[in-house]
Design a protein around this motif. Structure first.
Motif, PDB file in Angstrom:
ATOM      1  N   LEU A 107       0.826  -1.204   0.000  1.00 28.43           N
ATOM      2  CA  LEU A 107       0.000   0.000   0.000  1.00 28.43           C
ATOM      3  C   LEU A 107       0.861   1.255   0.000  1.00 28.43           C
ATOM      4  O   LEU A 107       1.991   1.254   0.486  1.00 28.43           O
ATOM      5  CB  LEU A 107      -0.904   0.017   1.234  1.00 28.43           C
ATOM      6  CG  LEU A 107      -1.906  -1.123   1.378  1.00 28.43           C
ATOM      7  CD1 LEU A 107      -2.649  -0.986   2.689  1.00 28.43           C
ATOM      8  CD2 LEU A 107      -2.872  -1.141   0.220  1.00 28.43           C
ATOM      9  N   GLU A 108       0.295   2.330  -0.505  1.00 29.05           N
ATOM     10  CA  GLU A 108       0.950   3.626  -0.449  1.00 29.05           C
ATOM     11  C   GLU A 108      -0.111   4.702  -0.572  1.00 29.05           C
ATOM     12  O   GLU A 108      -0.721   4.873  -1.617  1.00 29.05           O
ATOM     13  CB  GLU A 108       1.977   3.771  -1.579  1.00 29.05           C
ATOM     14  CG  GLU A 108       2.930   4.939  -1.399  1.00 29.05           C
ATOM     15  CD  GLU A 108       3.852   4.762  -0.184  1.00 29.05           C
ATOM     16  OE1 GLU A 108       3.778   5.614   0.727  1.00 29.05           O
ATOM     17  OE2 GLU A 108       4.605   3.773  -0.142  1.00 29.05           O
ATOM     18  N   GLY A 109      -0.373   5.407   0.530  1.00 33.05           N
ATOM     19  CA  GLY A 109      -1.338   6.494   0.492  1.00 33.05           C
ATOM     20  C   GLY A 109      -2.688   6.131   1.065  1.00 33.05           C
ATOM     21  O   GLY A 109      -2.852   5.124   1.755  1.00 33.05           O
ATOM     22  N   LEU A 110      -3.653   6.975   0.758  1.00 29.79           N
ATOM     23  CA  LEU A 110      -5.024   6.798   1.235  1.00 29.79           C
ATOM     24  C   LEU A 110      -5.727   5.794   0.324  1.00 29.79           C
ATOM     25  O   LEU A 110      -5.870   6.034  -0.876  1.00 29.79           O
ATOM     26  CB  LEU A 110      -5.739   8.145   1.224  1.00 29.79           C
ATOM     27  CG  LEU A 110      -7.109   8.227   1.898  1.00 29.79           C
ATOM     28  CD1 LEU A 110      -6.997   7.951   3.390  1.00 29.79           C
ATOM     29  CD2 LEU A 110      -7.729   9.600   1.653  1.00 29.79           C
ATOM     30  N   VAL A 111      -6.190   4.691   0.899  1.00 25.50           N
ATOM     31  CA  VAL A 111      -6.667   3.556   0.103  1.00 25.50           C
ATOM     32  C   VAL A 111      -8.186   3.416   0.177  1.00 25.50           C
ATOM     33  O   VAL A 111      -8.754   3.299   1.259  1.00 25.50           O
ATOM     34  CB  VAL A 111      -6.005   2.242   0.591  1.00 25.50           C
ATOM     35  CG1 VAL A 111      -6.505   1.055  -0.209  1.00 25.50           C
ATOM     36  CG2 VAL A 111      -4.494   2.349   0.493  1.00 25.50           C
ATOM     37  N   VAL A 143      18.837   1.841  10.855  1.00 19.22           N
ATOM     38  CA  VAL A 143      18.350   0.647  10.157  1.00 19.22           C
ATOM     39  C   VAL A 143      17.772   1.081   8.807  1.00 19.22           C
ATOM     40  O   VAL A 143      16.989   2.037   8.754  1.00 19.22           O
ATOM     41  CB  VAL A 143      17.262  -0.073  10.987  1.00 19.22           C
ATOM     42  CG1 VAL A 143      16.713  -1.278  10.236  1.00 19.22           C
ATOM     43  CG2 VAL A 143      17.818  -0.485  12.344  1.00 19.22           C
ATOM     44  N   PRO A 144      18.152   0.417   7.722  1.00 20.75           N
ATOM     45  CA  PRO A 144      17.607   0.806   6.414  1.00 20.75           C
ATOM     46  C   PRO A 144      16.145   0.367   6.265  1.00 20.75           C
ATOM     47  O   PRO A 144      15.706  -0.586   6.927  1.00 20.75           O
ATOM     48  CB  PRO A 144      18.494   0.042   5.424  1.00 20.75           C
ATOM     49  CG  PRO A 144      18.957  -1.161   6.190  1.00 20.75           C
ATOM     50  CD  PRO A 144      19.123  -0.693   7.617  1.00 20.75           C
ATOM     51  N   TYR A 145      15.411   1.079   5.439  1.00 23.23           N
ATOM     52  CA  TYR A 145      14.054   0.642   5.131  1.00 23.23           C
ATOM     53  C   TYR A 145      14.116  -0.672   4.364  1.00 23.23           C
ATOM     54  O   TYR A 145      15.037  -0.900   3.578  1.00 23.23           O
ATOM     55  CB  TYR A 145      13.325   1.683   4.270  1.00 23.23           C
ATOM     56  CG  TYR A 145      12.992   2.966   4.990  1.00 23.23           C
ATOM     57  CD1 TYR A 145      12.156   2.971   6.094  1.00 23.23           C
ATOM     58  CD2 TYR A 145      13.514   4.182   4.551  1.00 23.23           C
ATOM     59  CE1 TYR A 145      11.845   4.153   6.744  1.00 23.23           C
ATOM     60  CE2 TYR A 145      13.210   5.371   5.199  1.00 23.23           C
ATOM     61  CZ  TYR A 145      12.371   5.351   6.298  1.00 23.23           C
ATOM     62  OH  TYR A 145      12.066   6.507   6.946  1.00 23.23           O
ATOM     63  N   ARG A 146      13.142  -1.529   4.578  1.00 19.67           N
ATOM     64  CA  ARG A 146      13.086  -2.767   3.798  1.00 19.67           C
ATOM     65  C   ARG A 146      12.650  -2.445   2.370  1.00 19.67           C
ATOM     66  O   ARG A 146      12.097  -1.381   2.106  1.00 19.67           O
ATOM     67  CB  ARG A 146      12.135  -3.773   4.440  1.00 19.67           C
ATOM     68  CG  ARG A 146      10.684  -3.370   4.489  1.00 19.67           C
ATOM     69  CD  ARG A 146       9.816  -4.498   5.054  1.00 19.67           C
ATOM     70  NE  ARG A 146       8.410  -4.148   5.037  1.00 19.67           N
ATOM     71  CZ  ARG A 146       7.762  -3.542   6.028  1.00 19.67           C
ATOM     72  NH1 ARG A 146       8.439  -3.207   7.114  1.00 19.67           N
ATOM     73  NH2 ARG A 146       6.482  -3.259   5.946  1.00 19.67           N
ATOM     74  N   SER A 147      12.893  -3.362   1.465  1.00 20.67           N
ATOM     75  CA  SER A 147      12.466  -3.154   0.085  1.00 20.67           C
ATOM     76  C   SER A 147      10.943  -3.070   0.040  1.00 20.67           C
ATOM     77  O   SER A 147      10.245  -3.752   0.793  1.00 20.67           O
ATOM     78  CB  SER A 147      12.950  -4.301  -0.803  1.00 20.67           C
ATOM     79  OG  SER A 147      12.430  -5.538  -0.361  1.00 20.67           O
ATOM     80  N   ASN A 148      10.430  -2.226  -0.832  1.00 23.28           N
ATOM     81  CA  ASN A 148       8.986  -2.014  -0.965  1.00 23.28           C
ATOM     82  C   ASN A 148       8.348  -1.466   0.319  1.00 23.28           C
ATOM     83  O   ASN A 148       7.172  -1.721   0.591  1.00 23.28           O
ATOM     84  CB  ASN A 148       8.263  -3.303  -1.382  1.00 23.28           C
ATOM     85  CG  ASN A 148       8.716  -3.789  -2.744  1.00 23.28           C
ATOM     86  OD1 ASN A 148       8.887  -2.998  -3.663  1.00 23.28           O
ATOM     87  ND2 ASN A 148       8.914  -5.090  -2.865  1.00 23.28           N
ATOM     88  N   GLN A 149       9.108  -0.729   1.100  1.00 25.96           N
ATOM     89  CA  GLN A 149       8.583  -0.133   2.332  1.00 25.96           C
ATOM     90  C   GLN A 149       7.478   0.872   2.008  1.00 25.96           C
ATOM     91  O   GLN A 149       7.679   1.808   1.235  1.00 25.96           O
ATOM     92  CB  GLN A 149       9.692   0.581   3.088  1.00 25.96           C
ATOM     93  CG  GLN A 149       9.230   1.375   4.298  1.00 25.96           C
ATOM     94  CD  GLN A 149       8.749   0.508   5.425  1.00 25.96           C
ATOM     95  OE1 GLN A 149       9.491  -0.336   5.914  1.00 25.96           O
ATOM     96  NE2 GLN A 149       7.507   0.683   5.837  1.00 25.96           N
ATOM     97  N   SER A 150       6.304   0.652   2.561  1.00 23.15           N
ATOM     98  CA  SER A 150       5.203   1.605   2.398  1.00 23.15           C
ATOM     99  C   SER A 150       5.425   2.775   3.351  1.00 23.15           C
ATOM    100  O   SER A 150       5.649   2.571   4.545  1.00 23.15           O
ATOM    101  CB  SER A 150       3.860   0.930   2.702  1.00 23.15           C
ATOM    102  OG  SER A 150       3.604  -0.105   1.781  1.00 23.15           O
ATOM    103  N   MET A 151       5.343   3.982   2.833  1.00 25.45           N
ATOM    104  CA  MET A 151       5.610   5.163   3.649  1.00 25.45           C
ATOM    105  C   MET A 151       4.330   5.833   4.149  1.00 25.45           C
ATOM    106  O   MET A 151       4.382   6.700   5.014  1.00 25.45           O
ATOM    107  CB  MET A 151       6.446   6.164   2.846  1.00 25.45           C
ATOM    108  CG  MET A 151       7.808   5.622   2.430  1.00 25.45           C
ATOM    109  SD  MET A 151       8.823   5.054   3.832  1.00 25.45           S
ATOM    110  CE  MET A 151       9.163   6.601   4.660  1.00 25.45           C
TER     111      MET A 151
END
Length: 303
Positions: free
Chosen positions: A124-128, A260-268
Protein backbone atom coordinates in the motif's frame (compact mmCIF):
# COMPACT_ATOMS: atom_id res chain seq x y z
CA UNK A 1 -31.16 -5.92 21.42
CA UNK A 2 -29.72 -8.72 19.22
CA UNK A 3 -27.85 -11.67 20.72
CA UNK A 4 -24.30 -11.77 19.30
CA UNK A 5 -22.02 -14.75 18.67
CA UNK A 6 -18.36 -13.68 18.81
CA UNK A 7 -15.48 -15.85 17.66
CA UNK A 8 -11.97 -14.78 18.61
CA UNK A 9 -13.44 -13.19 21.70
CA UNK A 10 -10.35 -13.90 23.82
CA UNK A 11 -8.11 -12.02 21.35
CA UNK A 12 -7.13 -8.36 21.28
CA UNK A 13 -9.91 -7.05 19.03
CA UNK A 14 -12.52 -9.59 20.10
CA UNK A 15 -12.14 -8.67 23.77
CA UNK A 16 -12.68 -4.99 23.03
CA UNK A 17 -15.80 -5.78 21.03
CA UNK A 18 -17.10 -7.97 23.86
CA UNK A 19 -16.38 -5.27 26.43
CA UNK A 20 -18.41 -2.58 24.68
CA UNK A 21 -21.28 -5.00 24.02
CA UNK A 22 -21.37 -5.83 27.73
CA UNK A 23 -21.40 -2.12 28.55
CA UNK A 24 -24.50 -1.82 26.34
CA UNK A 25 -26.21 -4.84 27.94
CA UNK A 26 -26.10 -6.92 24.77
CA UNK A 27 -26.13 -10.69 25.20
CA UNK A 28 -22.93 -12.38 24.06
CA UNK A 29 -22.17 -15.98 23.15
CA UNK A 30 -18.40 -16.39 23.26
CA UNK A 31 -16.92 -19.19 21.18
CA UNK A 32 -13.49 -20.30 22.34
CA UNK A 33 -11.23 -23.32 22.60
CA UNK A 34 -10.90 -25.22 25.88
CA UNK A 35 -7.32 -24.04 26.34
CA UNK A 36 -7.98 -20.40 25.46
CA UNK A 37 -6.73 -17.92 28.05
CA UNK A 38 -9.59 -15.56 28.90
CA UNK A 39 -7.40 -12.96 30.66
CA UNK A 40 -8.43 -10.21 28.25
CA UNK A 41 -12.08 -10.75 29.24
CA UNK A 42 -11.47 -11.15 32.96
CA UNK A 43 -13.34 -8.01 34.03
CA UNK A 44 -16.54 -9.07 32.25
CA UNK A 45 -16.19 -12.81 31.59
CA UNK A 46 -19.11 -13.65 33.87
CA UNK A 47 -21.33 -11.69 31.44
CA UNK A 48 -20.41 -13.99 28.55
CA UNK A 49 -22.21 -17.22 27.66
CA UNK A 50 -19.18 -19.38 26.84
CA UNK A 51 -19.14 -22.30 24.41
CA UNK A 52 -16.01 -24.44 23.93
CA UNK A 53 -15.84 -25.54 20.30
CA UNK A 54 -13.38 -28.38 21.00
CA UNK A 55 -14.75 -29.48 24.37
CA UNK A 56 -17.91 -31.21 23.17
CA UNK A 57 -18.98 -33.04 20.03
CA UNK A 58 -22.13 -31.02 19.62
CA UNK A 59 -20.94 -27.42 20.02
CA UNK A 60 -22.84 -26.43 16.91
CA UNK A 61 -26.07 -27.75 18.37
CA UNK A 62 -25.38 -25.81 21.57
CA UNK A 63 -24.92 -22.58 19.60
CA UNK A 64 -28.12 -23.26 17.63
CA UNK A 65 -30.04 -23.68 20.89
CA UNK A 66 -28.73 -20.32 22.11
CA UNK A 67 -30.04 -18.79 18.85
CA UNK A 68 -27.77 -15.78 18.12
CA UNK A 69 -29.01 -13.23 15.59
CA UNK A 70 -25.64 -11.79 14.56
CA UNK A 71 -22.10 -13.14 14.18
CA UNK A 72 -18.83 -11.28 14.63
CA UNK A 73 -16.13 -13.59 13.28
CA UNK A 74 -12.76 -12.48 14.59
CA UNK A 75 -11.05 -15.81 15.27
CA UNK A 76 -7.92 -16.33 13.20
CA UNK A 77 -5.05 -18.81 13.42
CA UNK A 78 -1.61 -17.34 12.70
CA UNK A 79 -1.90 -13.63 13.47
CA UNK A 80 1.70 -13.27 14.68
CA UNK A 81 4.26 -12.02 12.15
CA UNK A 82 6.21 -15.29 12.05
CA UNK A 83 3.08 -17.21 10.98
CA UNK A 84 1.78 -14.91 8.27
CA UNK A 85 3.54 -16.76 5.45
CA UNK A 86 2.75 -20.23 6.79
CA UNK A 87 0.22 -21.51 4.25
CA UNK A 88 -0.59 -24.64 6.27
CA UNK A 89 -1.44 -22.64 9.41
CA UNK A 90 -3.30 -19.94 7.51
CA UNK A 91 -5.27 -22.57 5.59
CA UNK A 92 -6.75 -23.88 8.83
CA UNK A 93 -8.85 -20.72 8.96
CA UNK A 94 -10.90 -21.89 5.98
CA UNK A 95 -12.08 -24.92 7.96
CA UNK A 96 -12.96 -22.71 10.93
CA UNK A 97 -14.94 -20.35 8.72
CA UNK A 98 -16.88 -23.15 7.02
CA UNK A 99 -17.73 -24.58 10.46
CA UNK A 100 -19.16 -21.22 11.47
CA UNK A 101 -20.99 -20.79 8.18
CA UNK A 102 -22.48 -24.26 8.59
CA UNK A 103 -24.48 -22.79 11.47
CA UNK A 104 -26.04 -20.26 9.14
CA UNK A 105 -28.51 -22.71 7.64
CA UNK A 106 -29.74 -23.62 11.13
CA UNK A 107 -30.11 -20.09 12.47
CA UNK A 108 -31.91 -16.94 11.49
CA UNK A 109 -28.70 -14.94 11.29
CA UNK A 110 -29.44 -11.46 10.00
CA UNK A 111 -25.93 -10.00 10.06
CA UNK A 112 -22.42 -11.45 9.71
CA UNK A 113 -19.39 -9.25 10.43
CA UNK A 114 -15.97 -10.57 9.45
CA UNK A 115 -12.73 -8.99 10.64
CA UNK A 116 -10.65 -8.78 7.47
CA UNK A 117 -7.33 -7.00 6.98
CA UNK A 118 -5.48 -4.34 5.02
CA UNK A 119 -3.13 -7.23 4.08
CA UNK A 120 -5.66 -8.19 1.42
CA UNK A 121 -4.57 -5.14 -0.57
CA UNK A 122 -0.91 -6.13 -0.55
CA UNK A 123 1.65 -3.31 -0.83
CA UNK A 124 0.00 0.00 0.00
CA UNK A 125 0.95 3.63 -0.45
CA UNK A 126 -1.34 6.49 0.49
CA UNK A 127 -5.02 6.80 1.24
CA UNK A 128 -6.67 3.56 0.10
CA UNK A 129 -10.26 3.17 -1.04
CA UNK A 130 -12.14 -0.14 -1.08
CA UNK A 131 -11.83 -0.10 -4.90
CA UNK A 132 -8.03 -0.39 -4.62
CA UNK A 133 -6.81 -3.62 -6.35
CA UNK A 134 -6.40 -6.59 -4.02
CA UNK A 135 -2.98 -8.16 -4.51
CA UNK A 136 -2.06 -9.91 -1.24
CA UNK A 137 1.62 -10.76 -0.86
CA UNK A 138 1.35 -13.12 2.12
CA UNK A 139 -0.48 -16.32 3.02
CA UNK A 140 -2.32 -14.31 5.66
CA UNK A 141 -3.70 -11.83 3.13
CA UNK A 142 -4.42 -14.52 0.56
CA UNK A 143 -6.46 -16.69 2.93
CA UNK A 144 -8.35 -13.65 4.21
CA UNK A 145 -9.30 -12.86 0.62
CA UNK A 146 -10.36 -16.46 -0.03
CA UNK A 147 -12.53 -16.28 3.09
CA UNK A 148 -14.24 -13.19 1.69
CA UNK A 149 -15.41 -15.15 -1.35
CA UNK A 150 -16.75 -17.93 0.87
CA UNK A 151 -18.67 -15.47 3.04
CA UNK A 152 -20.16 -13.67 0.03
CA UNK A 153 -21.41 -16.94 -1.47
CA UNK A 154 -22.99 -18.10 1.81
CA UNK A 155 -24.50 -14.70 2.50
CA UNK A 156 -26.10 -14.59 -0.93
CA UNK A 157 -27.54 -18.10 -0.55
CA UNK A 158 -29.02 -17.42 2.89
CA UNK A 159 -29.87 -13.74 2.38
CA UNK A 160 -27.60 -12.46 5.14
CA UNK A 161 -26.40 -8.90 5.60
CA UNK A 162 -22.59 -9.31 5.43
CA UNK A 163 -19.99 -6.72 6.42
CA UNK A 164 -16.34 -7.28 5.63
CA UNK A 165 -14.11 -4.97 7.67
CA UNK A 166 -10.67 -4.35 6.20
CA UNK A 167 -8.89 -3.31 9.37
CA UNK A 168 -5.81 -1.08 9.30
CA UNK A 169 -3.45 -0.44 12.23
CA UNK A 170 -5.11 -0.76 15.66
CA UNK A 171 -3.48 -0.15 19.05
CA UNK A 172 -4.61 -0.12 22.65
CA UNK A 173 -4.85 -2.04 25.87
CA UNK A 174 -4.46 -5.83 25.85
CA UNK A 175 -2.28 -6.21 22.76
CA UNK A 176 0.05 -9.20 22.43
CA UNK A 177 3.48 -8.55 24.02
CA UNK A 178 5.28 -8.91 20.68
CA UNK A 179 3.33 -6.08 19.02
CA UNK A 180 4.74 -2.60 18.53
CA UNK A 181 3.75 -0.62 21.61
CA UNK A 182 4.13 -3.34 24.29
CA UNK A 183 7.49 -4.42 22.83
CA UNK A 184 8.75 -0.83 22.70
CA UNK A 185 7.75 -0.27 26.33
CA UNK A 186 9.56 -3.43 27.41
CA UNK A 187 12.71 -2.44 25.54
CA UNK A 188 12.66 1.10 26.93
CA UNK A 189 12.28 -0.23 30.45
CA UNK A 190 15.09 -2.77 30.15
CA UNK A 191 17.66 -1.18 27.83
CA UNK A 192 19.26 2.21 27.16
CA UNK A 193 18.99 2.57 23.38
CA UNK A 194 17.51 1.07 20.22
CA UNK A 195 18.09 1.33 16.49
CA UNK A 196 15.33 2.31 14.06
CA UNK A 197 14.75 3.32 10.48
CA UNK A 198 14.40 7.06 9.90
CA UNK A 199 10.78 6.65 11.04
CA UNK A 200 9.19 8.75 8.31
CA UNK A 201 6.48 6.14 7.72
CA UNK A 202 2.98 7.44 8.39
CA UNK A 203 0.30 5.04 9.62
CA UNK A 204 -3.30 5.65 10.67
CA UNK A 205 -3.35 4.20 14.17
CA UNK A 206 -6.90 3.46 15.34
CA UNK A 207 -7.58 3.17 19.08
CA UNK A 208 -9.04 -0.25 19.92
CA UNK A 209 -11.90 1.26 21.91
CA UNK A 210 -12.87 3.35 18.87
CA UNK A 211 -12.72 0.23 16.73
CA UNK A 212 -15.10 -1.48 19.14
CA UNK A 213 -17.50 1.49 18.98
CA UNK A 214 -17.52 1.21 15.20
CA UNK A 215 -18.41 -2.49 15.37
CA UNK A 216 -21.18 -1.72 17.87
CA UNK A 217 -22.65 0.86 15.48
CA UNK A 218 -22.51 -1.59 12.59
CA UNK A 219 -24.32 -4.21 14.66
CA UNK A 220 -27.11 -1.86 15.69
CA UNK A 221 -27.66 0.03 12.44
CA UNK A 222 -29.04 -1.05 9.09
CA UNK A 223 -25.93 -1.10 6.93
CA UNK A 224 -25.54 -2.19 3.32
CA UNK A 225 -23.62 -5.42 2.72
CA UNK A 226 -20.10 -4.93 1.46
CA UNK A 227 -16.44 -4.26 2.17
CA UNK A 228 -15.54 -1.40 4.50
CA UNK A 229 -12.15 0.04 5.39
CA UNK A 230 -11.75 0.59 9.13
CA UNK A 231 -8.98 3.05 9.89
CA UNK A 232 -8.14 6.14 11.90
CA UNK A 233 -8.76 9.40 10.07
CA UNK A 234 -5.28 10.82 10.70
CA UNK A 235 -1.90 9.29 9.85
CA UNK A 236 0.87 9.64 12.44
CA UNK A 237 4.60 9.46 11.75
CA UNK A 238 6.19 6.37 13.25
CA UNK A 239 9.02 8.57 14.54
CA UNK A 240 6.55 10.79 16.41
CA UNK A 241 4.82 7.78 17.95
CA UNK A 242 8.10 6.30 19.17
CA UNK A 243 9.25 9.64 20.57
CA UNK A 244 5.95 10.06 22.44
CA UNK A 245 6.31 6.63 23.98
CA UNK A 246 9.94 7.34 24.93
CA UNK A 247 9.02 10.66 26.56
CA UNK A 248 6.42 8.97 28.78
CA UNK A 249 8.27 5.74 29.55
CA UNK A 250 11.97 6.63 29.74
CA UNK A 251 13.03 10.15 28.64
CA UNK A 252 16.72 9.12 28.81
CA UNK A 253 16.28 6.30 26.31
CA UNK A 254 18.34 6.87 23.16
CA UNK A 255 16.52 6.55 19.83
CA UNK A 256 18.92 5.87 16.97
CA UNK A 257 16.78 6.89 14.00
CA UNK A 258 18.31 6.11 10.63
CA UNK A 259 20.49 3.26 11.93
CA UNK A 260 18.35 0.65 10.16
CA UNK A 261 17.61 0.81 6.41
CA UNK A 262 14.05 0.64 5.13
CA UNK A 263 13.09 -2.77 3.80
CA UNK A 264 12.47 -3.15 0.08
CA UNK A 265 8.99 -2.01 -0.97
CA UNK A 266 8.58 -0.13 2.33
CA UNK A 267 5.20 1.61 2.40
CA UNK A 268 5.61 5.16 3.65
CA UNK A 269 1.92 6.02 4.08
CA UNK A 270 -0.79 3.48 5.01
CA UNK A 271 -4.28 4.75 5.71
CA UNK A 272 -7.75 3.51 4.84
CA UNK A 273 -10.26 5.82 3.20
CA UNK A 274 -13.27 5.49 5.52
CA UNK A 275 -15.76 7.65 3.62
CA UNK A 276 -17.85 4.60 2.72
CA UNK A 277 -17.94 3.39 6.34
CA UNK A 278 -18.92 6.70 7.89
CA UNK A 279 -21.51 7.33 5.22
CA UNK A 280 -23.27 4.30 6.71
CA UNK A 281 -22.89 4.99 10.43
CA UNK A 282 -23.07 8.81 10.27
CA UNK A 283 -21.17 10.91 12.76
CA UNK A 284 -18.35 9.38 14.79
CA UNK A 285 -16.01 11.04 17.25
CA UNK A 286 -12.53 9.55 17.45
CA UNK A 287 -10.68 9.57 20.75
CA UNK A 288 -7.89 12.16 20.70
CA UNK A 289 -4.74 10.27 19.68
CA UNK A 290 -2.63 11.60 22.55
CA UNK A 291 -5.31 10.64 25.07
CA UNK A 292 -5.62 7.16 23.56
CA UNK A 293 -1.85 6.69 23.62
CA UNK A 294 -1.61 7.90 27.22
CA UNK A 295 -4.37 5.50 28.28
CA UNK A 296 -2.57 2.67 26.52
CA UNK A 297 0.79 3.39 28.11
CA UNK A 298 -0.76 3.68 31.59
CA UNK A 299 -2.32 0.26 31.10
CA UNK A 300 1.02 -1.41 30.30
CA UNK A 301 3.03 0.37 32.95
CA UNK A 302 0.53 -0.24 35.73
CA UNK A 303 -0.26 -3.90 35.01
Amino acid sequence: MPKILITGITGFLGSHIAEILCQNNIEIIGLKRTGSDTWRCREFEDRIDWVDLDDVNNWKEIVVQKNPECVVHGAWIGVEAQDRDNWVEQGKNIKLLTDILDLVSCLKIRKFIFLGSQAEYGILEGLVKESFPVEPCSAYGGIKLASLELLKAYAQEYNINWLWLRIFSVFGERESPSWLIPSLIKTMQEKSEMNFTSGEQRYAYLYAKDFAKIVLSLLLKDVNSGIYNVSANVATKLKSLIESIRDQINPEFVLNFGAVPYRSNQSMHIQGDTAKLFNEIDSFEFTDFNVALSNTLKYYTSS
